[in-house]
Each structure stands twice: as structure tokens, then as C-alpha cells.
Design a protein around this motif. Structure first.
Motif, PDB file in Angstrom:
ATOM      1  N   LYS A  45       8.511   5.474   1.861  1.00 20.11           N
ATOM      2  CA  LYS A  45       9.129   4.868   0.695  1.00 20.11           C
ATOM      3  C   LYS A  45       9.791   5.948  -0.156  1.00 20.11           C
ATOM      4  O   LYS A  45       9.246   7.045  -0.343  1.00 20.11           O
ATOM      5  N   THR A  46      10.962   5.627  -0.695  1.00 23.71           N
ATOM      6  CA  THR A  46      11.668   6.558  -1.578  1.00 23.71           C
ATOM      7  C   THR A  46      11.102   6.459  -2.993  1.00 23.71           C
ATOM      8  O   THR A  46      11.024   5.366  -3.566  1.00 23.71           O
ATOM      9  N   THR A  98      20.981   9.419   2.079  1.00 21.84           N
ATOM     10  CA  THR A  98      21.400   8.926   0.773  1.00 21.84           C
ATOM     11  C   THR A  98      21.031   7.455   0.623  1.00 21.84           C
ATOM     12  O   THR A  98      20.879   6.719   1.608  1.00 21.84           O
ATOM     13  N   VAL A  99      20.888   7.040  -0.625  1.00 16.70           N
ATOM     14  CA  VAL A  99      20.608   5.643  -0.951  1.00 16.70           C
ATOM     15  C   VAL A  99      21.632   5.183  -1.978  1.00 16.70           C
ATOM     16  O   VAL A  99      21.869   5.872  -2.978  1.00 16.70           O
ATOM     17  N   ASP A 100      22.260   4.035  -1.727  1.00 20.88           N
ATOM     18  CA  ASP A 100      23.179   3.428  -2.686  1.00 20.88           C
ATOM     19  C   ASP A 100      22.550   2.155  -3.234  1.00 20.88           C
ATOM     20  O   ASP A 100      21.963   1.370  -2.481  1.00 20.88           O
ATOM     21  N   LEU A 101      22.681   1.963  -4.539  1.00 22.82           N
ATOM     22  CA  LEU A 101      22.291   0.704  -5.166  1.00 22.82           C
ATOM     23  C   LEU A 101      23.572  -0.049  -5.480  1.00 22.82           C
ATOM     24  O   LEU A 101      24.405   0.425  -6.259  1.00 22.82           O
ATOM     25  N   GLN A 102      23.730  -1.209  -4.855  1.00 24.12           N
ATOM     26  CA  GLN A 102      24.974  -1.950  -4.986  1.00 24.12           C
ATOM     27  C   GLN A 102      24.762  -3.285  -5.679  1.00 24.12           C
ATOM     28  O   GLN A 102      23.754  -3.963  -5.476  1.00 24.12           O
ATOM     29  N   ASN A 103      25.741  -3.620  -6.509  1.00 24.60           N
ATOM     30  CA  ASN A 103      25.799  -4.931  -7.153  1.00 24.60           C
ATOM     31  C   ASN A 103      27.082  -5.581  -6.672  1.00 24.60           C
ATOM     32  O   ASN A 103      28.164  -5.320  -7.186  1.00 24.60           O
ATOM     33  N   LEU A 141       8.353   6.814  -9.263  1.00 22.96           N
ATOM     34  CA  LEU A 141       8.173   5.392  -9.006  1.00 22.96           C
ATOM     35  C   LEU A 141       8.835   4.973  -7.699  1.00 22.96           C
ATOM     36  O   LEU A 141       9.860   5.545  -7.306  1.00 22.96           O
ATOM     37  N   PRO A 142       8.276   3.959  -7.024  1.00 19.51           N
ATOM     38  CA  PRO A 142       8.896   3.453  -5.791  1.00 19.51           C
ATOM     39  C   PRO A 142      10.227   2.772  -6.100  1.00 19.51           C
ATOM     40  O   PRO A 142      10.287   1.860  -6.926  1.00 19.51           O
ATOM     41  N   LEU A 143      11.272   3.209  -5.422  1.00 19.37           N
ATOM     42  CA  LEU A 143      12.621   2.734  -5.747  1.00 19.37           C
ATOM     43  C   LEU A 143      12.876   1.307  -5.289  1.00 19.37           C
ATOM     44  O   LEU A 143      13.336   0.461  -6.057  1.00 19.37           O
ATOM     45  N   SER A 144      12.595   1.027  -4.016  1.00 17.89           N
ATOM     46  CA  SER A 144      13.057  -0.227  -3.411  1.00 17.89           C
ATOM     47  C   SER A 144      12.522  -1.463  -4.119  1.00 17.89           C
ATOM     48  O   SER A 144      13.265  -2.382  -4.456  1.00 17.89           O
ATOM     49  N   VAL A 145      11.207  -1.498  -4.378  1.00 14.60           N
ATOM     50  CA  VAL A 145      10.607  -2.705  -4.942  1.00 14.60           C
ATOM     51  C   VAL A 145      11.143  -2.977  -6.344  1.00 14.60           C
ATOM     52  O   VAL A 145      11.350  -4.134  -6.730  1.00 14.60           O
ATOM     53  N   ILE A 146      11.431  -1.909  -7.106  1.00 15.54           N
ATOM     54  CA  ILE A 146      11.967  -2.105  -8.452  1.00 15.54           C
ATOM     55  C   ILE A 146      13.439  -2.492  -8.388  1.00 15.54           C
ATOM     56  O   ILE A 146      13.889  -3.423  -9.073  1.00 15.54           O
ATOM     57  N   ALA A 147      14.212  -1.772  -7.569  1.00 18.85           N
ATOM     58  CA  ALA A 147      15.645  -2.047  -7.466  1.00 18.85           C
ATOM     59  C   ALA A 147      15.903  -3.464  -6.952  1.00 18.85           C
ATOM     60  O   ALA A 147      16.797  -4.165  -7.438  1.00 18.85           O
ATOM     61  N   GLU A 148      15.121  -3.895  -5.974  1.00 18.43           N
ATOM     62  CA  GLU A 148      15.283  -5.258  -5.464  1.00 18.43           C
ATOM     63  C   GLU A 148      14.914  -6.286  -6.535  1.00 18.43           C
ATOM     64  O   GLU A 148      15.546  -7.339  -6.646  1.00 18.43           O
ATOM     65  N   GLY A 149      13.885  -5.963  -7.324  1.00 18.68           N
ATOM     66  CA  GLY A 149      13.510  -6.844  -8.420  1.00 18.68           C
ATOM     67  C   GLY A 149      14.600  -6.961  -9.468  1.00 18.68           C
ATOM     68  O   GLY A 149      14.721  -7.981 -10.153  1.00 18.68           O
ATOM     69  N   LEU A 150      15.410  -5.921  -9.591  1.00 19.40           N
ATOM     70  CA  LEU A 150      16.530  -5.918 -10.526  1.00 19.40           C
ATOM     71  C   LEU A 150      17.766  -6.611  -9.945  1.00 19.40           C
ATOM     72  O   LEU A 150      18.765  -6.782 -10.641  1.00 19.40           O
ATOM     73  N   GLY A 151      17.703  -6.971  -8.660  1.00 17.74           N
ATOM     74  CA  GLY A 151      18.807  -7.683  -8.032  1.00 17.74           C
ATOM     75  C   GLY A 151      19.790  -6.809  -7.286  1.00 17.74           C
ATOM     76  O   GLY A 151      20.850  -7.291  -6.856  1.00 17.74           O
ATOM     77  N   GLU A 182       0.826  -1.205   0.000  1.00 17.40           N
ATOM     78  CA  GLU A 182       0.000   0.000   0.000  1.00 17.40           C
ATOM     79  C   GLU A 182       0.859   1.254   0.000  1.00 17.40           C
ATOM     80  O   GLU A 182       0.435   2.316  -0.468  1.00 17.40           O
ATOM     81  N   GLN A 183       2.089   1.158   0.523  1.00 13.97           N
ATOM     82  CA  GLN A 183       2.985   2.311   0.579  1.00 13.97           C
ATOM     83  C   GLN A 183       3.717   2.546  -0.737  1.00 13.97           C
ATOM     84  O   GLN A 183       4.272   3.621  -0.949  1.00 13.97           O
ATOM     85  N   ASP A 184       3.734   1.543  -1.609  1.00 10.31           N
ATOM     86  CA  ASP A 184       4.435   1.662  -2.896  1.00 10.31           C
ATOM     87  C   ASP A 184       3.510   2.324  -3.916  1.00 10.31           C
ATOM     88  O   ASP A 184       2.769   1.649  -4.629  1.00 10.31           O
ATOM     89  N   ILE A 185       3.545   3.635  -3.966  1.00 15.33           N
ATOM     90  CA  ILE A 185       2.642   4.351  -4.846  1.00 15.33           C
ATOM     91  C   ILE A 185       3.354   4.782  -6.133  1.00 15.33           C
ATOM     92  O   ILE A 185       4.584   4.871  -6.184  1.00 15.33           O
TER      93      ILE A 185
END
Length: 280
Positions: free
Chosen positions: A257-258, A218-223, A197-207, A184-187
Motif C-alpha cells: 500500500k502507498t 508514479t500515482v495519479d489522482l484523477q477527477n 496515511l494510506p493513500l488509496s482508501v482515502i483517495a477513493e473515499g474522496l471520489g 490489515e494492509q492499510d496502516i
């Protein structure tokens, strides 16, 4: 990837019922946005509204079908019509490529049951064909070996599909063909022509692993050990590896949510995003 070759028995809005021979003798297919509808003779696009009852068609679809009678599934590609001469086109998605010394390529389909050799005199831009590319190929003869092999006489490279599809009307996000489970928070926020767009759910889906620094916001996206992207709440400057990218919108936090602008995924993560207000 499985298929049925036959004729359209019924059309109902965005569904077609096909009767013929193949994995299923009769199948009802949902023709969703992103499905290819193509002329079997030359690969030209055809509109869903142009299909008619009785049209000859080869329908390609995945193995996920219902147990109903007739079963239902989602169309990947519909090749419509019968060429006056030669073979009808065959849809395939490339699983593996091999380059030959004569500059031709061998493309193995995702079913691993067919290898098609494509020469530059048939398709000049062989370098544009990648693993994951979707093709329509024509050939005169295919061997009975396993995998079967053929030499293409004509090739159409289909346009790449979006990595992320956002349906603002339905409030859904589809990532690499799979709908994400949004809380419900992912709007999805629309503001004029901008979409956040909601960052976390998409970024996690991308791995990606997501690292939040509350002190610096700050938010870092790490691989693995590599930081692929960085953003700061309220700042229009984003980090792309070791480069800075300036976007028109800054990330913001709503409902804990970011949210980031669509351009974060296109300009920072180099993904293709399709936005529409339809339902899936």
C-alpha cells in the motif's frame, strides 16, 4: 437533522441522557470529538466536563438512532441554557445560499424547512458563510410557512470541521464524518512527529480515480479527465495540478500500500486534517 429540547437527566462519561420534547422525548447521545457544545445565549463554547445534571439543553442529532429504549444517537450540537431575554440560538447547517441585492443572504438549512435571512449589520462577514457552513442563529419571529422564514438577530459561524480525522490511538480514519473500512494492509504510520496515511482508501473515499504506473512508480489522482495530483514513490516533490509542491516526506510502499504524509492531503489536496491519539 432532528432535535430534543429538555433537561440533562444523566451524564455518563461521554454520553448524556436528555428528557424533554422533540423527535424523541428521551434520548441518549454520544458526545464525540467534533460535537459542538455551546451556550444557547451567546454561542460560547462549553466543555463536556462543565455539563451538569438538570441543565436545560436543546440537542441536535441525526436520524440514525438505535431501536433501544431509550434510543441512542450521536450528538451534532448541544445548546445549553436558557437566555434571560429573547430566543435561544438555533443550530443549522447551510444547504443552499441566495444573495440579495441589499447584500444580505438567505440561508436554507439542510432540513429544507427553514430559511434564515442574514444581513451584514447582524453578521458583517456574510461572504464567509458557504454551503455546508454550520451556524448558530438567533431570531425574534419565525413564520409558520413552509419553509419557515426568519430574520437573524445574531449569528455565530462555527469553525469548520476537519475533512479527515485520524485517530492514531484507535487506528481509525474518519472521512467527512464516516469511518473508513481499513484493511490489515492499510496502516497509519507514526514516526516522531510525522504521520503517514494510506493513500488509496482515502483517495477513493474522496471520489478520485487512482492510476498506478509501475514502470515510473508514479500515482495519479484523477477527477474525470483532470489529473488533480501526482506523486512518485521515494520523491519529495508532488504534483498539484500543474504546480510542484515540495514536502518533507516522500511517499513509500508498505504491505503493498502507498503511504503519503498528512501534508499531501493538506498542502496538495487542500483538505483540513485533524490528528489525535484518541479513540472515536
Amino acid at each position: 437533522m432532528i432535535f430534543t429540547t429538555g433537561a440533562i437527566k444523566e451524564i455518563n462519561q461521554d454520553q448524556v441522557r436528555i428528557s424533554g420534547e422533540g423527535a424523541y422525548r428521551e434520548i441518549v447521545l454520544n458526545v464525540q470529538a467534533g460535537a459542538y457544545i455551546l451556550n444557547a445565549e451567546d454561542g460560547a463554547q462549553i466543555g463536556l466536563q462543565d455539563l451538569k445534571k438538570g441543565d436545560k439543553v436543546t440537542a441536535y442529532y441525526g436520524p440514525a438512532v438505535t431501536k433501544s429504549i431509550p434510543p441512542q444517537g450521536n450528538a451534532i450540537a448541544l445548546l445549553v441554557g436558557t437566555p434571560k431575554t429573547g430566543s435561544a440560538g438555533m443550530y443549522m447547517q447551510v444547504a443552499q445560499l441566495e444573495k440579495n441585492q441589499d447584500s444580505s443572504i438567505k440561508a436554507l438549512c439542510t432540513n429544507a424547512d427553514r430559511i434564515v435571512t442574514i444581513s451584514p449589520d447582524v453578521f458583517a462577514q456574510t461572504a464567509d458563510i458557504k454551503e455546508g457552513s454550520e451556524l448558530i442563529v438567533w431570531y425574534d419571529i419565525m413564520t409558520m410557512s413552509m419553509p419557515a422564514q426568519a430574520k437573524a438577530t445574531k449569528v455565530v459561524l462555527l469553525p469548520a470541521k476537519a475533512d479527515i480525522k485520524v485517530h492514531t490511538g484507535a487506528g481509525t480514519i474518519v472521512l467527512n464524518g464516516k469511518e473508513l473500512a481499513l484493511s490489515e494492509q492499510d496502516i497509519i504510520k507514526t514516526d516522531g512527529g510525522a504521520v503517514m496515511l494510506p493513500l488509496s482508501v482515502i483517495a477513493e473515499g474522496l471520489g478520485y480515480d487512482i492510476v498506478w504506473n509501475g514502470e515510473n512508480r508514479t500515482v495519479d489522482l484523477q477527477n474525470g479527465a483532470c489529473t488533480m495530483a501526482t506523486l512518485t514513490i521515494g520523491s519529495k516533490t508532488y504534483g498539484k495540478l500543474k504546480m510542484a509542491v515540495l514536502l518533507e516526506r516522500a511517499p513509500e510502499i508498505i504491505n503493498g500500500k502507498t503511504l503519503v504524509p498528512v501534508e499531501f492531503f493538506t498542502d496538495v489536496l487542500d483538505l483540513k486534517v485533524d490528528i489525535n491519539n484518541s479513540h472515536i
